[in-house]
Write an enzyme that holds these catalytic residues in place. Structure first.
Site, short mmCIF file in Angstrom:
data_model
loop_
_atom_site.label_atom_id
_atom_site.label_comp_id
_atom_site.label_asym_id
_atom_site.label_seq_id
_atom_site.Cartn_x
_atom_site.Cartn_y
_atom_site.Cartn_z
N ARG A 109 -18.89 9.64 77.92
CA ARG A 109 -17.44 9.55 77.72
C ARG A 109 -17.02 8.11 77.97
O ARG A 109 -17.75 7.35 78.59
CB ARG A 109 -16.70 10.53 78.63
CG ARG A 109 -17.11 10.42 80.10
CD ARG A 109 -16.47 11.50 80.97
NE ARG A 109 -16.95 12.83 80.64
CZ ARG A 109 -16.16 13.89 80.55
NH1 ARG A 109 -14.87 13.79 80.77
NH2 ARG A 109 -16.67 15.08 80.26
N GLU B 154 -13.45 12.96 70.29
CA GLU B 154 -12.20 12.24 70.58
C GLU B 154 -12.37 10.76 70.22
O GLU B 154 -11.46 10.11 69.72
CB GLU B 154 -11.83 12.38 72.06
CG GLU B 154 -11.40 13.80 72.42
CD GLU B 154 -11.14 13.97 73.91
OE1 GLU B 154 -10.37 14.88 74.27
OE2 GLU B 154 -11.72 13.21 74.72
N HIS C 202 -42.25 -20.89 45.88
CA HIS C 202 -42.92 -22.18 46.07
C HIS C 202 -43.61 -22.16 47.43
O HIS C 202 -43.06 -21.60 48.39
CB HIS C 202 -41.86 -23.29 46.04
CG HIS C 202 -42.39 -24.67 46.33
ND1 HIS C 202 -43.34 -25.27 45.54
CD2 HIS C 202 -42.08 -25.55 47.31
CE1 HIS C 202 -43.60 -26.48 46.03
NE2 HIS C 202 -42.85 -26.67 47.11
N ASN C 203 -44.80 -22.76 47.53
CA ASN C 203 -45.53 -22.79 48.81
C ASN C 203 -45.49 -21.42 49.49
O ASN C 203 -45.12 -21.29 50.66
CB ASN C 203 -44.91 -23.83 49.76
CG ASN C 203 -45.23 -25.25 49.32
OD1 ASN C 203 -46.07 -25.46 48.45
ND2 ASN C 203 -44.56 -26.21 49.90
N GLU D 64 -47.44 -19.21 44.58
CA GLU D 64 -48.21 -20.45 44.53
C GLU D 64 -49.36 -20.43 45.53
O GLU D 64 -49.21 -19.94 46.65
CB GLU D 64 -47.29 -21.64 44.84
CG GLU D 64 -47.99 -22.96 44.62
CD GLU D 64 -47.16 -24.16 45.03
OE1 GLU D 64 -47.54 -25.27 44.64
OE2 GLU D 64 -46.17 -24.00 45.76
N ASP E 68 -52.13 -23.21 47.02
CA ASP E 68 -52.63 -24.59 47.14
C ASP E 68 -54.06 -24.53 47.66
O ASP E 68 -54.28 -24.21 48.83
CB ASP E 68 -51.80 -25.34 48.19
CG ASP E 68 -50.80 -26.27 47.54
OD1 ASP E 68 -50.76 -26.30 46.32
OD2 ASP E 68 -50.06 -26.95 48.27
N HIS F 22 -51.02 -26.53 52.99
CA HIS F 22 -50.25 -27.63 52.40
C HIS F 22 -51.01 -28.92 52.71
O HIS F 22 -50.94 -29.43 53.83
CB HIS F 22 -48.85 -27.65 53.03
CG HIS F 22 -47.86 -28.41 52.20
ND1 HIS F 22 -47.74 -28.23 50.85
CD2 HIS F 22 -46.93 -29.35 52.54
CE1 HIS F 22 -46.78 -29.01 50.39
NE2 HIS F 22 -46.28 -29.70 51.40
N GLU G 188 -52.70 -24.58 42.52
CA GLU G 188 -52.80 -26.03 42.69
C GLU G 188 -54.24 -26.28 43.13
O GLU G 188 -54.61 -25.99 44.26
CB GLU G 188 -51.85 -26.49 43.80
CG GLU G 188 -50.40 -26.58 43.38
CD GLU G 188 -50.13 -27.83 42.55
OE1 GLU G 188 -50.90 -28.81 42.66
OE2 GLU G 188 -49.16 -27.79 41.77
N ASP H 30 -13.12 -22.45 61.59
CA ASP H 30 -13.09 -23.24 62.81
C ASP H 30 -12.48 -24.59 62.49
O ASP H 30 -13.01 -25.33 61.66
CB ASP H 30 -14.53 -23.42 63.33
CG ASP H 30 -14.57 -24.00 64.74
OD1 ASP H 30 -13.68 -24.82 65.05
OD2 ASP H 30 -15.47 -23.63 65.51
#
Length: 757
Positions: free
Chosen positions: A173, A214, A325-326, A355, A357, A370, A404, A708
């Site tokens: 409650r 309620e 990508h990547n 992708e 690599d 990478h 790649e 803001d």
């Protein structure tokens, strides 16, 4: 709420309120042994790495929506998550973490919880195979329950969640102080006198506290939808209900539905009216009307365009293709973690081009990472296995592996072997009709196939083999993606015939000019441009770029200077008809919002048919100078916007920005004013108006921000929809978080009109 407050009392069905038992009962639990044992709880190991394996006690809460866990040593400290956050359960060693400890724990005791959005997985090991199965089946059942919830049940679940948050002493409650704190949490700034008045009205038992039903009454009084009530009363003949004729008028005049309005009105009453009496009288109460407007049928996105509705038998180059990508990266491009999880997440979001690599790895095994950076490394064969497993779970249309290739000839042969052995029949090994045709096949023809995009020796017609070693030396501009140094370096690379033979319809080639391509290029050759190069061609020769893309595939990828894995604006590339617009799926923000928006249509299958004027080889369309015009006008109010500022006592000051993303002439943004201290039910009543010249390419993005005046506005939620998929009239927009996951019941209520100018 705690189990002792379960209630089955039913109130009289009236036009004013909906009463739902759902909140306090859990159908199907009594007879479900898995859920029963989850309610008791179990000790399991939480695994973070090969060395971090800690015991935690897991337990399903009584609401059957929350999973609670804690360590033995943590005292009262514990963690929880909602079942609605869990996207899937994977059985066995199906994550890199669990694979790393496979020797220690058998697969039948291991499972992984995969969360929505970008939240990390939770890897668990149960004490026994039976216990693991119990949790796997139980959580899957709960996920299914959540997915089958209607808007009403989602709303009631949301109320139930708030009740639990506010009921600090867990007595089932709520006293007035708890209610006041709750209003703050719910983004409601209400003076104490008004809050007390509602509290007293809802406290039917005069006990000085609110019990379950309620509290529902209190909530209903709090959330009176004046904006919807106004519309309802405008069409109601008696001010109380909508007759069948009233509802037909509303559908015809406001929702602009011309076909089968009579039948549709009957369907809506049957589907959304909670009062059985009203159903029998063939009328709709205000509650039913609100339920309809909050449902998928009342949403801004046309449900008829949710499934696959486009022609899928045209050449591949006639479609926009969802592309990553990547894909292997989970974070940034310099030190981020590489993981097969990146492929799973992208493919599960409908991505159709990933992708890879590839670099020489130790022990003769090619690796993926990478290059020339500190990102971690994964095995090429693991990537191929993952793609094979997940390629067709959410879409049966073809997946393109964009390779790649930085490997030696020896390791290229290993790559070719892995592709053939692991993918088997899924790998496209030869042209579809057995001989080189004159155009690309369609997504329909390539269903269930994985295509390799890479360099190739010769063409489809013949395979040039130089010397006995089946190796061809090819000169190419090897843009070392050592982008931090940004040096260009011409180099010669040797290709293995085995890997070259895996490339059928997606041969990477060096682009010279549109004129040269028109005269010499083959239909199966794919050009790749950085975003800056593509932008240059777009500005200098937009119409030629569009024509080129009506014949061949083009891939556009982010410039190497985006080391933070940020994204460019994909819309400008789609404006030129570029099909493979590769984005960093791991990075939330506007780029991915637009990508999700475009590909949310057509069954989320990852392929969207380009407009007809972009598919004709003689097309004169230039995105810089479009012709057609449409007038587009939304009016807005909002509901239950999530709290963005964690600062104590702060309330959202929301504003809505509507953005049009399309051809340059259509790019536009307009904002409503901000509403002070009301994230709960702000009403703007602002009318924004846009003129759109190329509606076929336009995406509309609704962004809610917390205003803001001293610093940048905080993001609250957004929703992006193709203009051609929008329903007109009074519609709800169900907002998404920054991660692209839903945040019920946060929504905007808009009125939309589109007119030919």
């Amino acid at each position: 709420p705690p189990p002792h407050t379960h209630t089955h009392k039913r109130k009289k069905s009236q036009a004013t309120w909906i009463w739902v038992d759902y909140l306090f009962t859990h159908p199907g639990i009594e007879g479900d042994g898995n859920l029963q044992s989850m309610l008791v709880g179990a000790m399991m190991r939480k695994i973070k790495s090969r060395t971090w394996k800690k015991q935690r006690y897991f337990k399903l809460q009584d609401d059957c929506m929350t999973i609670w866990y804690k360590s033995k040593k943590a005292g009262n400290a514990h963690s929880t998550f909602s079942v609605s956050e869990v996207e899937a359960v994977r059985e066995g060693h199906q994550s890199e973490v669990l694979l790393s400890i496979a020797n220690e724990f058998p697969a039948n005791r291991c499972f992984t919880l995969v969360f929505r959005g970008r939240k990390g997985n939770l890897d668990l090991v149960a004490e026994s195979a039976e216990e693991a199965q119990s949790w796997i089946r139980g959580i899957r059942k709960l996920i299914e329950n959540v997915e089958n919830m209607g808007e009403r049940e989602k709303l009631d679940q949301w109320i139930s969640d708030w009740f639990k948050k506010a009921d600090k002493d867990r007595d089932g409650r709520m006293n007035f102080k708890e209610v006041r704190d709750l209003l703050k949490m719910m983004n409601v700034d209400m003076n104490e006198h008004h809050a007390l008045r509602l509290f007293t009205l809802a406290d039917k038992s005069c006990s000085g506290s609110l019990e379950d039903d309620e509290f529902v009454l209190f909530y209903k009084m709090l959330t009176q939808r004046e904006d919807v009530l106004t519309v309802f009363q405008e069409f109601s003949s008696d001010g109380q209900t909508l007759s069948h004729r009233d509802l037909e008028d509303f559908l015809r005049e406001e929702q602009l539905e011309g076909d089968n309005v009579q039948q549709h009105a009957m369907h809506l009453i049957e589907q959304y009216e909670p009062s059985e009496t009203a159903k029998m009288l063939n009328i709709m109460t205000f509650d039913g009307f609100l339920m309809y407007l909050s449902s998928t049928e009342g949403s801004i996105f046309n449900p008829q365009q949710r499934g696959i509705y486009q022609n899928m038998t045209l050449p591949l180059c006639h479609y926009f293709i969802s592309s990553s990508h990547n894909t292997y990266l989970m974070e940034d491009q310099l030190r981020g973690q590489s993981s097969v999880e990146g492929y799973i997440r992208a493919l599960n979001r409908g991505c159709r081009c990933v992708e890879v690599d590839c670099w020489d790895g130790p022990s003769g095994e090619p690796i993926v990472y990478h290059g020339h950076t500190f990102t971690s490394k994964i095995l090429f064969k693991d990537v191929v296995t993952t793609v094979g497993n997940y390629a067709f779970k959410v879409s049966e249309y073809p997946v393109i592996l964009s390779i790649e290739n930085h490997c030696s000839v020896e390791q290229q042969r290993v790559m070719a072997r892995h592709l053939s052995h692991i993918l088997g029949e899924k790998l496209l090994r030869k042209p579809l009709d057995g001989h080189a045709s004159t155009g690309l096949p369609s997504p329909e023809n390539l269903k269930g196939k994985i295509l390799v995009k890479a360099k190739k020796i010769g063409g489809l017609e013949e395979n040039i083999v130089s010397d006995d070693d089946d190796v061809a030396e090819m000169e190419e501009e090897n843009l070392h993606r050592d982008s931090v140094r940004g040096r260009r370096k011409k180099s010669k690379q040797c290709l293995s015939k085995e890997l070259s033979d895996c490339v059928i319809y997606c041969k990477s080639f060096h682009f010279r000019s549109f004129k040269h391509s028109q005269m010499h290029s083959k239909f199966y050759e794919v050009a790749s441009f950085t975003e800056s190069k593509a932008r240059k061609y777009l500005k200098e020769s937009g119409a030629e770029f569009v024509q080129h893309n009506s014949r061949q595939l083009t891939r556009v990828y982010p410039t190497g200077f985006r080391t933070d894995s940020s994204n460019f604006h994909p819309q400008e590339m789609w404006n030129a008809g570029c099909q493979i617009v590769a984005l960093n799926f791991q990075t939330a923000g506007e780029g991915m919002d637009l990508n999700d928006g475009l590909f949310s249509q057509n069954g989320c299958c990852g392929y969207v048919l380009k407009p007809s004027f972009m598919r004709q080889t003689k097309s004169g369309f230039d995105p810089e100078t479009p012709q057609k015009q449409e007038d587009y006008q939304p009016v807005i109010s909002g509901q239950q916007l999530p709290k963005v500022n964690i600062k104590e006592g702060s309330i959202v000051d929301p504003l809505v920005r509507v953005e049009i993303h399309g051809v340059p002439m259509d790019q536009a943004k307009q904002e409503t004013r901000y509403i002070e201290n009301n994230g709960f039910n702000p009403v703007w009543q602002d009318s924004l108006r846009f003129t759109i010249h190329t509606p076929e390419l336009a995406l509309v993005r609704f962004v809610v921000e917390d205003y803001d005046k001293t610093s940048k506005n905080d993001f609250v939620g957004q929703y992006t929809v193709p203009l051609t998929c929008m329903q007109q009239g009074y519609r709800h927009i169900h907002l998404l978080s920054r991660d692209g996951t839903s945040i019920p019941p946060s929504s905007l209520f808009v009125h939309v009109r589109i007119t030919e100018v």
